[in-house]
Design an enzyme around this catalytic site. Structure first.
Site, PDB file in Angstrom:
ATOM      1  N   ASP A  48       0.838  -1.205   0.000  1.00 13.98           N
ATOM      2  CA  ASP A  48       0.000   0.000   0.000  1.00 13.98           C
ATOM      3  C   ASP A  48       0.872   1.253   0.000  1.00 13.98           C
ATOM      4  O   ASP A  48       0.362   2.377  -0.005  1.00 13.98           O
ATOM      5  CB  ASP A  48      -1.022  -0.011   1.140  1.00 13.98           C
ATOM      6  CG  ASP A  48      -0.378  -0.054   2.510  1.00 13.98           C
ATOM      7  OD1 ASP A  48       0.853  -0.190   2.603  1.00 13.98           O
ATOM      8  OD2 ASP A  48      -1.137   0.056   3.503  1.00 13.98           O
ATOM      9  N   SER A  49       2.209   1.058  -0.045  1.00 22.38           N
ATOM     10  CA  SER A  49       3.104   2.183  -0.341  1.00 22.38           C
ATOM     11  C   SER A  49       2.787   2.738  -1.720  1.00 22.38           C
ATOM     12  O   SER A  49       3.253   3.822  -2.091  1.00 22.38           O
ATOM     13  CB  SER A  49       4.568   1.734  -0.280  1.00 22.38           C
ATOM     14  OG  SER A  49       4.768   0.567  -1.053  1.00 22.38           O
ATOM     15  N   ASP A  87      -1.212  -6.062  -0.165  1.00 20.98           N
ATOM     16  CA  ASP A  87      -1.492  -5.445   1.133  1.00 20.98           C
ATOM     17  C   ASP A  87      -2.985  -5.264   1.347  1.00 20.98           C
ATOM     18  O   ASP A  87      -3.703  -4.802   0.445  1.00 20.98           O
ATOM     19  CB  ASP A  87      -0.838  -4.050   1.186  1.00 20.98           C
ATOM     20  CG  ASP A  87       0.349  -4.006   2.122  1.00 20.98           C
ATOM     21  OD1 ASP A  87       0.381  -4.800   3.086  1.00 20.98           O
ATOM     22  OD2 ASP A  87       1.240  -3.171   1.886  1.00 20.98           O
ATOM     23  N   LYS A 117      -1.217  -9.253   3.047  1.00 20.74           N
ATOM     24  CA  LYS A 117      -0.380  -8.794   4.176  1.00 20.74           C
ATOM     25  C   LYS A 117      -1.194  -7.857   5.051  1.00 20.74           C
ATOM     26  O   LYS A 117      -1.983  -7.049   4.528  1.00 20.74           O
ATOM     27  CB  LYS A 117       0.880  -8.081   3.661  1.00 20.74           C
ATOM     28  CG  LYS A 117       1.739  -7.527   4.799  1.00 20.74           C
ATOM     29  CD  LYS A 117       3.154  -7.156   4.362  1.00 20.74           C
ATOM     30  CE  LYS A 117       3.274  -5.819   3.672  1.00 20.74           C
ATOM     31  NZ  LYS A 117       2.824  -4.687   4.499  1.00 20.74           N
ATOM     32  N   GLU A 119      -0.929  -5.347   8.697  1.00 22.84           N
ATOM     33  CA  GLU A 119      -0.090  -4.708   9.712  1.00 22.84           C
ATOM     34  C   GLU A 119      -0.714  -4.876  11.096  1.00 22.84           C
ATOM     35  O   GLU A 119      -1.936  -4.736  11.236  1.00 22.84           O
ATOM     36  CB  GLU A 119       0.032  -3.205   9.422  1.00 22.84           C
ATOM     37  CG  GLU A 119       0.756  -2.901   8.137  1.00 22.84           C
ATOM     38  CD  GLU A 119       0.889  -1.404   7.867  1.00 22.84           C
ATOM     39  OE1 GLU A 119       0.543  -0.585   8.753  1.00 22.84           O
ATOM     40  OE2 GLU A 119       1.350  -1.055   6.771  1.00 22.84           O
ATOM     41  N   GLU A 186       9.598  -4.045  10.006  1.00 20.81           N
ATOM     42  CA  GLU A 186       9.962  -2.750   9.419  1.00 20.81           C
ATOM     43  C   GLU A 186      10.568  -1.834  10.473  1.00 20.81           C
ATOM     44  O   GLU A 186       9.977  -1.608  11.540  1.00 20.81           O
ATOM     45  CB  GLU A 186       8.726  -2.089   8.776  1.00 20.81           C
ATOM     46  CG  GLU A 186       9.063  -0.717   8.186  1.00 20.81           C
ATOM     47  CD  GLU A 186       8.036  -0.162   7.218  1.00 20.81           C
ATOM     48  OE1 GLU A 186       7.039  -0.846   6.925  1.00 20.81           O
ATOM     49  OE2 GLU A 186       8.251   0.980   6.753  1.00 20.81           O
TER      50      GLU A 186
END
Ligand code: KIV
Length: 288
Positions: A48-49, A87, A117, A119, A186
């Site tokens: 999602d960057s 993501d 993915k 977070e 990260e």
């Protein structure tokens, strides 16, 4: 196209067991994914960057599940052997389990990702468990979690204090127990990342987490210097400066169109002389 055998979650785990470093890079579209595939990266992350590096947002928060599905589709059209992970964007796995499964399924059924993915630490264990039960492989992501940037208050290294380090280790173990097949670390101190890598049986993929992880991930645009003005980050190594090359190419194109040197005869197409003569006469101009 690549003759490599498709990478699987089992292969990634075996790589960790055998001490073979795992390579991961982000990609958001067909050409970048094709280049990553040709470079034989083990896994491509449709991160999602996307928000920051492609869509021009200041954080990853505004990216939607529709955005992620759209870009995942483009990536999976190019990826053959590289394992594609997409993501789950901001707040798409914190509501009901039904909504979480619906969102994760879209990334796999429409986007054709092989895994998703998420977070977060222990608080996302129910979401991870539900996805794994439904046959959706989950990569976890702890340490600096950009979707919580407004809560964290900045891009800071995580796991420096003993309390933080203990909590991150507990989170990592809870996520492994929930069925995550791998975990991104990260901006985590290298000692903690190495310790986690030893403590877990699933592969750890580091970004700014040192050399003691099972593998590394970098953002495509960061490692290739793909920006008009690249912003150096300590944990990134720039392997190219394609932003500068693109800018030079574009400036040259603008110059040549303006001064009439592009297109030249070699870029243009001709009709036969007799057809031109018939239509436009010897002047080459259309007849009145
Ligand atoms: O979105 C992303 O690019 C990521 C990587 C930084 C791991 O989550």
């Amino acid at each position: 196209m690549s003759a490599r055998k498709p990478v699987t979650t089992a292969k990634l785990r075996k790589m960790k067991e055998d001490g073979v470093p795992i390579t991961v890079v982000t990609a958001y579209d067909y050409p970048s994914a094709m280049l990553a595939e040709l470079a034989e990266v083990d896994a491509i992350l449709v991160g999602d960057s996307l928000a920051n590096v492609v869509l021009g947002y200041e954080s990853t928060v505004p990216v939607t599940i529709d955005d992620m599905v759209h870009h995942t589709k483009a990536v999976t059209r190019a990826a053959r052997a590289s394992f594609v992970i997409a993501d789950m964007p901001f707040n798409t796995y914190h509501g009901s389990i039904d909504a979480t499964l619906r969102n994760a399924s879209r990334l796999m059924q429409e986007g054709l990702a092989k895994a998703v993915k998420m977070e977060g630490g222990a608080e996302i264990v129910p979401a991870v468990e539900a996805c794994v039960r439904a046959g959706i492989p989950v990569m976890a992501h702890i340490g600096l979690t950009p979707q919580s940037i407004h809560q964290i208050g900045g891009y800071k290294v995580q796991g420096k204090s003993s309390d933080q380090a203990v909590k991150l280790m507990e989170d990592a173990k809870a996520l492994e127990a929930a069925g995550a097949f791998s975990i991104v670390l990260e901006l985590v101190t290298e000692q903690l990342a190495a310790q986690m890598t030893r403590a877990l049986s699933i592969p750890t993929i580091g970004i700014g987490a040192g050399a003691g992880c099972s593998g590394q991930v970098l953002v495509f645009h960061d490692l290739l210097g793909y920006a008009a003005k690249p912003q150096p980050k300590r944990f990134v190594k720039e392997y190219a400066r394609i932003g500068e090359q693109i800018l030079q190419g574009l400036k040259q194109y603008v110059k040549e169109v303006k001064d009439g040197s592009f297109p030249g005869p070699e870029h243009s197409f001709k009709m036969d002389d007799d057809v031109a003569e018939y239509l436009y006469g010897s002047s080459g101009k259309p007849q009145a």
